[in-house]
Enzyme design. Sequence first.
Site, PDB file in Angstrom:
ATOM      1  N   TYR A 145      -1.096  17.969  25.014  1.00 51.78           N
ATOM      2  CA  TYR A 145      -0.477  16.651  25.219  1.00 51.78           C
ATOM      3  C   TYR A 145      -1.443  15.690  25.891  1.00 51.78           C
ATOM      4  CZ  TYR A 145       2.523  13.006  27.148  1.00 51.78           C
ATOM      5  OH  TYR A 145       3.069  11.792  27.489  1.00 51.78           O
ATOM      6  N   LYS A 149      -3.085  12.143  24.397  1.00 56.00           N
ATOM      7  CA  LYS A 149      -2.955  10.825  25.009  1.00 56.00           C
ATOM      8  C   LYS A 149      -4.319  10.235  25.377  1.00 56.00           C
ATOM      9  CE  LYS A 149       1.463  10.447  24.635  1.00 56.00           C
ATOM     10  NZ  LYS A 149       2.037   9.434  23.729  1.00 56.00           N
TER      11      LYS A 149
END
Length: 251
Positions: A145, A149
Site C-alpha cells: 500500500y 501511494k
Amino acid sequence: MYALITGASSGIGKEIAFGLAEKKMNLILVARRIDRLNVLKQELTSKYGIEVVVKGLDLSKQENCHLLHQETLDLKPEIVINNAGFGKVGFFDQIPLKTELSMLELNIMSLHILTKLFVSTMEKGVILNVGSMAAFLPTPLLATYAASKAYVVSFSQAVNYELKKQNRNLSVLTLCPGPVATEFGQVAEAQDMGLPGISAKVCANVAIKGVLKKKPKIIPSFQMKFLHFIIRFFPTQFILKMSYKLQNKKR
C-alpha cells in the site's frame, strides 16, 4: 460544471461529494456499490438541487476506466478526484498475491489510466489524486500500500510540473492524508488505526480548499504536516523501526 469522484460511496469520497454539492457543483459519483450511490444521489439532489450521475463500476478492471472516461466525455468534468483505493495490513509473505495485485490495479493502474485519459481531454480544471502520508515512509506491514501511494505522489507531482511547462490550464494535485476515520481500517483488517485520525469531513473540507487554490500537495492536518517536515531528518532504519511499531499495533 461537473466534478467526478471515484470511491464516492463512503469515507473521504462521500464527504467530498457533500462539500462540492454544497458549492452547487454537479457530480459524477463512481463506486462498485451502486445501491449506496443511489441513496447518496437522492440525498444530494433533494438537499442541494444539483445534477448527480452515478456509475457503478469496479475500477480495478482497466476496461472500466476507459468506459468511465468515454461515458462522461459529454459532461466535461472540470474536477476529477481519483479517490478509489484500499490497503491491507500484514506481513508481505502472508497477504494473498491476488489481494495485492487487485490493490495495485486500483491504487496505481486505474488512477494512472484515468489521469492519462482526462489529461488528454480536459481543457481546464483540476485532477486530484489521493495519496497518503504512507507515501513518504517505507512501511513494514503495509509495504504494498505504502509503495503504491509513493507512486501516486511521485507521478502526480511530475505530471503537474509538465502541465505547467506546457502552459496548460490544468493541474494534477495530490491529497496526502494521515489516519482518517473511514472504512479503510476495516478493509485493511486493521484492529486499531494506531494514531488518532481526523474525520472524513475535515479531510474532505481541506481537500476542497486545496483544489480551489490548486495547491500541489495537500496535507490535511498540522500533525501530518509536521511529520512530513521532520521525517527528512531521520535515517531510514529509524523510520522503518517506528513504522513497524505503529503498524504492528493495528494487527
